[in-house]
Structure formats: C-alpha cells, structure tokens
Design a protein around this motif. Structure first.
Motif, PDB file in Angstrom:
ATOM      1  N   ARG A  49      45.806  -1.551  -0.466  1.00  0.00           N
ATOM      2  CA  ARG A  49      47.074  -1.459  -1.191  1.00  0.00           C
ATOM      3  C   ARG A  49      47.993  -0.575  -0.352  1.00  0.00           C
ATOM      4  N   LYS A  50      49.120  -1.127   0.042  1.00  0.00           N
ATOM      5  CA  LYS A  50      50.093  -0.430   0.881  1.00  0.00           C
ATOM      6  C   LYS A  50      49.396   0.173   2.091  1.00  0.00           C
ATOM      7  N   ASN A  51      49.395   1.498   2.246  1.00  0.00           N
ATOM      8  CA  ASN A  51      48.744   2.114   3.402  1.00  0.00           C
ATOM      9  C   ASN A  51      47.400   2.738   3.037  1.00  0.00           C
ATOM     10  N   GLN A  52      46.806   2.289   1.936  1.00  0.00           N
ATOM     11  CA  GLN A  52      45.513   2.810   1.491  1.00  0.00           C
ATOM     12  C   GLN A  52      44.454   1.721   1.565  1.00  0.00           C
ATOM     13  N   THR A  53      43.231   2.136   1.871  1.00  0.00           N
ATOM     14  CA  THR A  53      42.091   1.223   1.856  1.00  0.00           C
ATOM     15  C   THR A  53      40.972   1.886   1.074  1.00  0.00           C
ATOM     16  N   TYR A  54      40.458   1.171   0.085  1.00  0.00           N
ATOM     17  CA  TYR A  54      39.320   1.644  -0.708  1.00  0.00           C
ATOM     18  C   TYR A  54      38.086   0.897  -0.209  1.00  0.00           C
ATOM     19  N   PHE A  55      37.036   1.632   0.131  1.00  0.00           N
ATOM     20  CA  PHE A  55      35.780   1.041   0.570  1.00  0.00           C
ATOM     21  C   PHE A  55      34.819   1.087  -0.605  1.00  0.00           C
ATOM     22  N   VAL A  56      34.349  -0.090  -1.014  1.00  0.00           N
ATOM     23  CA  VAL A  56      33.531  -0.197  -2.209  1.00  0.00           C
ATOM     24  C   VAL A  56      32.260  -0.964  -1.879  1.00  0.00           C
ATOM     25  N   PHE A  57      31.142  -0.506  -2.415  1.00  0.00           N
ATOM     26  CA  PHE A  57      29.884  -1.228  -2.309  1.00  0.00           C
ATOM     27  C   PHE A  57      29.644  -1.959  -3.613  1.00  0.00           C
ATOM     28  N   CYS A  58      29.173  -3.204  -3.525  1.00  0.00           N
ATOM     29  CA  CYS A  58      28.929  -3.974  -4.738  1.00  0.00           C
ATOM     30  C   CYS A  58      27.835  -5.013  -4.502  1.00  0.00           C
ATOM     31  N   ASN A  59      27.333  -5.546  -5.586  1.00  0.00           N
ATOM     32  CA  ASN A  59      26.376  -6.651  -5.549  1.00  0.00           C
ATOM     33  C   ASN A  59      27.137  -7.876  -6.049  1.00  0.00           C
TER      34      ASN A  59
ATOM     35  N   SER B 129      18.618   4.853  -9.687  1.00  0.00           N
ATOM     36  CA  SER B 129      18.504   5.191  -8.276  1.00  0.00           C
ATOM     37  C   SER B 129      19.888   5.142  -7.649  1.00  0.00           C
ATOM     38  N   SER B 130      20.161   6.056  -6.725  1.00  0.00           N
ATOM     39  CA  SER B 130      21.484   6.109  -6.130  1.00  0.00           C
ATOM     40  C   SER B 130      21.531   5.512  -4.726  1.00  0.00           C
ATOM     41  N   PHE B 131      20.427   4.947  -4.251  1.00  0.00           N
ATOM     42  CA  PHE B 131      20.446   4.369  -2.907  1.00  0.00           C
ATOM     43  C   PHE B 131      21.076   2.979  -2.943  1.00  0.00           C
ATOM     44  N   ILE B 132      21.504   2.525  -1.777  1.00  0.00           N
ATOM     45  CA  ILE B 132      22.142   1.223  -1.651  1.00  0.00           C
ATOM     46  C   ILE B 132      21.121   0.244  -1.097  1.00  0.00           C
ATOM     47  N   ASP B 133      20.889  -0.837  -1.813  1.00  0.00           N
ATOM     48  CA  ASP B 133      19.946  -1.868  -1.384  1.00  0.00           C
ATOM     49  C   ASP B 133      20.666  -2.801  -0.416  1.00  0.00           C
ATOM     50  N   SER B 134      20.320  -2.716   0.850  1.00  0.00           N
ATOM     51  CA  SER B 134      21.022  -3.495   1.878  1.00  0.00           C
ATOM     52  C   SER B 134      20.797  -4.999   1.754  1.00  0.00           C
ATOM     53  N   LYS B 135      19.821  -5.422   0.959  1.00  0.00           N
ATOM     54  CA  LYS B 135      19.573  -6.851   0.790  1.00  0.00           C
ATOM     55  C   LYS B 135      20.513  -7.486  -0.228  1.00  0.00           C
ATOM     56  N   THR B 136      20.998  -6.701  -1.171  1.00  0.00           N
ATOM     57  CA  THR B 136      21.850  -7.262  -2.226  1.00  0.00           C
ATOM     58  C   THR B 136      23.242  -6.640  -2.266  1.00  0.00           C
ATOM     59  N   THR B 137      23.451  -5.547  -1.555  1.00  0.00           N
ATOM     60  CA  THR B 137      24.722  -4.833  -1.611  1.00  0.00           C
ATOM     61  C   THR B 137      25.582  -5.184  -0.403  1.00  0.00           C
ATOM     62  N   ILE B 138      26.872  -5.375  -0.673  1.00  0.00           N
ATOM     63  CA  ILE B 138      27.820  -5.642   0.405  1.00  0.00           C
ATOM     64  C   ILE B 138      28.935  -4.601   0.377  1.00  0.00           C
ATOM     65  N   SER B 139      29.646  -4.506   1.470  1.00  0.00           N
ATOM     66  CA  SER B 139      30.785  -3.604   1.590  1.00  0.00           C
ATOM     67  C   SER B 139      32.068  -4.431   1.474  1.00  0.00           C
ATOM     68  N   VAL B 140      33.011  -3.917   0.681  1.00  0.00           N
ATOM     69  CA  VAL B 140      34.283  -4.604   0.462  1.00  0.00           C
ATOM     70  C   VAL B 140      35.415  -3.620   0.764  1.00  0.00           C
ATOM     71  N   ARG B 141      36.436  -4.105   1.468  1.00  0.00           N
ATOM     72  CA  ARG B 141      37.641  -3.305   1.720  1.00  0.00           C
ATOM     73  C   ARG B 141      38.732  -3.808   0.796  1.00  0.00           C
ATOM     74  N   ILE B 142      39.287  -2.911   0.003  1.00  0.00           N
ATOM     75  CA  ILE B 142      40.360  -3.284  -0.923  1.00  0.00           C
ATOM     76  C   ILE B 142      41.599  -2.494  -0.506  1.00  0.00           C
TER      77      ILE B 142
END
Length: 118
Positions: free
Chosen positions: A18-28, A3-16
């Motif tokens: 580097r220099k002037n770049q920001t990667y937005f990643v979802f993870c459990n 499944s490609s949906f994001i489970d809001s109960k177990t998934t969080i958003s992380v900002r990573i």
C-alpha cells in the motif's frame, strides 16, 4: 497446545503493498482467508484501520473473498495490494516503487550493473 513455528510445507510468504509500505505476512493458503490477512495488517497498524475498511486485491484487480480460503489465488511470494476505505470511499491502488522513492529523495538506486562495477 499452540506452536509458534512456521511449517515450511504449508506456509507461504505474501507481500501486501500500500503506497510506500509493504506488509510481509505468512499464511497457509489452504486454510487462511483474506480476512486473516486483514486482521494481521490491522494488528500491525495497532488497529488504526479495521479489517472491514480494507480490500485486498490481486495484481489483476480482482478482490479476494474474506470468507474463502486463499487457495490457488495466492502463491508463495505473491505481491498483493491493500486499499483502505475512508467513510465509504475506497482509495485507489497507489504503489510507490523503490525507484520512485529514491528519485523523490534524490538518492541513487543501485542497479545490478553498478553493483558489479565496485
């Protein structure tokens, strides 16, 4: 079945950052490791930098372990830092803030006060 949906109960958003770049990643945080975060960054960079040439650091400078779940080290909307290795030499954490970018480009950065004045 995957499944490609994001489970809001177990998934969080992380900002990573580097220099002037920001990667937005979802993870459990209970299942995912920093290696998975590195793989996602590598994919975003079209594999120009492989996960083995990355370190993901907490704001206090501690490094996340590739083999352990992110767990309590990583909370929703946390800001992490990634550094790359070039021939075995690790770059320093170098984050350019929005204000620094705007100042360098001579662009005014709106402040909360100036936004209320309009």
């Amino acid at each position: 079945m995957s499944s490609s949906f994001i489970d809001s109960k177990t998934t969080i958003s992380v900002r990573i950052k580097r220099k002037n770049q920001t990667y937005f990643v979802f993870c459990n945080p209970q299942l995912d490791t920093s290696l998975k975060l590195k793989e996602q960054i590598s994919a975003a960079l079209q594999n120009d930098v492989v996960p083995q040439d990355m370190r993901i650091l907490l704001e206090n400078g501690g490094e996340l372990d590739d083999s352990k779940p992110l767990g309590d080290n990583v909370k929703n909307d946390i800001e992490l830092h990634v550094v790359f290795s070039d021939g075995g030499v690790w770059e320093q954490v170098d984050i350019t803030s929005l204000e620094e970018d705007a100042t360098a480009a001579d662009i005014p950065v709106p402040t909360p006060q100036s936004m209320m004045e309009d």
